[in-house]
Design a protein around this motif. Structure first.
Motif, PDB file in Angstrom:
ATOM      1  N   LEU A 171     -12.038  83.348  14.897  1.00 57.92           N
ATOM      2  CA  LEU A 171     -10.644  83.158  15.379  1.00 57.92           C
ATOM      3  C   LEU A 171     -10.537  82.561  16.960  1.00 57.92           C
ATOM      4  N   PHE A 194      -0.359  79.850  12.482  1.00 57.64           N
ATOM      5  CA  PHE A 194      -0.933  81.148  12.443  1.00 57.64           C
ATOM      6  C   PHE A 194      -1.613  81.451  13.792  1.00 57.64           C
ATOM      7  N   SER A 197       0.827  82.022  16.480  1.00 58.89           N
ATOM      8  CA  SER A 197       1.422  83.351  16.547  1.00 58.89           C
ATOM      9  C   SER A 197       0.496  84.265  17.053  1.00 58.89           C
ATOM     10  N   THR A 198      -0.739  84.110  16.330  1.00 57.86           N
ATOM     11  CA  THR A 198      -1.776  85.117  16.873  1.00 57.86           C
ATOM     12  C   THR A 198      -1.739  84.982  18.263  1.00 57.86           C
ATOM     13  N   THR A 199      -1.908  84.302  18.893  1.00 56.52           N
ATOM     14  CA  THR A 199      -1.631  84.158  20.508  1.00 56.52           C
ATOM     15  C   THR A 199      -0.788  84.978  20.988  1.00 56.52           C
TER      16      THR A 199
END
Length: 307
Positions: A171, A194, A197-199
């Motif tokens: 990641l 993705f 958004s994960t950050t």
């Protein structure tokens, strides 16, 4: 000397909370060059969510540390979902817009979240329950509380985990690739949407932890509690070098130390003309000096140029 050591302890605690929020700012900026001015309000939502859960559990006979843990988990979930929705609804449609559009949107989102929080939780300040032992730990003159020890320990652990995530996981490699060039990263199998958004979700987790720690340390929560910490954390991120994780941590700790030591000695330095409530002078004068001498911040900016 005793006063100086005490103020250093207070500064490290305050700086640790600034650093947690500054890490969220710098991660988002490092990925998409966006200053998320609503990030302070995520801290506020985390603090108010934790207060709601802890208050609901009051009288259940649970130990304080367990109530705090449950409140933290709930705050993390709420903040993660909220920041995910903020990114998807408010920022993603403007990703290719002129720089001014997402900046104005971020400021509007900050005001919107404050207003919604005022409607949901009412505007009056609320006392945060004392969940951990309050007896101070004597360090031979200076003292530190259990809550402050927890703040320092959590900050160190979170920073270590974050550095490991970014530098030694798949990641993390995808995040670095997206920061380098999202289009090329997409061609190499990375999903930029993705990753972005994960950050935002990771930043929300950090803000939720900071919100609970802020509430537990100062003993109060309200709908405006995120504005000043958010502003100071942004200052810390710029001070250390926005886009740099270690810089955000360094900037937060330095800003906390400057404020705490300034609060202890500002009255003496100005002949009691200025009190401790004017410690912001030290923080922002230091920022001006650093940016004048080193515009990229103390540790420089690690954000890559986009193709």
């Amino acid at each position: 000397m005793e006063t100086l050591i005490q103020q250093i302890i207070n500064g490290l605690v305050l700086g640790s909370m600034y650093a947690l929020v500054a890490l969220g700012y710098t991660m988002v900026y490092g990925i998409i060059n966006l200053i998320n001015f609503a990030h302070g309000e995520i801290l506020m939502v985390g603090g108010l969510t934790a207060w709601t859960v802890v208050t609901a559990l009051d009288g259940a006979g649970l130990p304080g540390w367990l109530m705090m843990l449950i409140g933290l988990i709930c705050a993390i979930v709420v903040c993660a979902v909220l920041n995910f929705l903020v990114e998807k609804i408010a920022y993603r449609p403007l990703r290719n817009a002129p720089r001014l559009a997402p900046l104005i949107t971020a400021m509007g989102m900050s005001l919107l979240l404050q207003t919604l929080a005022m409607i949901i939780w009412k505007p009056n300040p609320k006392p945060f329950p004392l969940l951990l032992p309050t007896d101070p730990i004597d360090l031979g003159g200076p003292v530190i509380t259990v809550t402050q020890c927890l703040i320092l320990g959590l900050t160190v652990a979170i920073l270590a985990a974050l550095m490991w995530l970014v530098n030694h996981t798949k990641l993390g490699r995808a995040m670095r690739a997206t920061a380098e060039n999202p289009r090329v990263a997409g061609l190499m199998g990375v999903k930029p949407d993705f990753i972005i958004s994960t950050t935002f979700v990771i930043g929300a987790v950090l803000a939720a932890v900071a919100g609970l720690m802020w509430a537990a340390n100062y003993g109060t929560v309200q709908h405006t509690m995120g504005f000043m910490p958010g502003l100071k954390a942004f200052t810390a991120a710029v001070l250390g070098g926005i886009g740099n994780l270690a810089g955000a941590m360094l900037g937060g700790v330095l800003l906390g130390l400057i404020e705490a030591i300034g609060a202890g000695y500002l009255g003496d330095l100005t002949g009691d003309f200025l009190g401790s409530q004017y410690t912001d002078i030290f923080a922002f004068v230091s920022l001006i000096l650093v940016l004048t001498l080193r515009p990229s911040g103390l540790l420089g900016e690690r954000v890559a140029d986009r193709a």
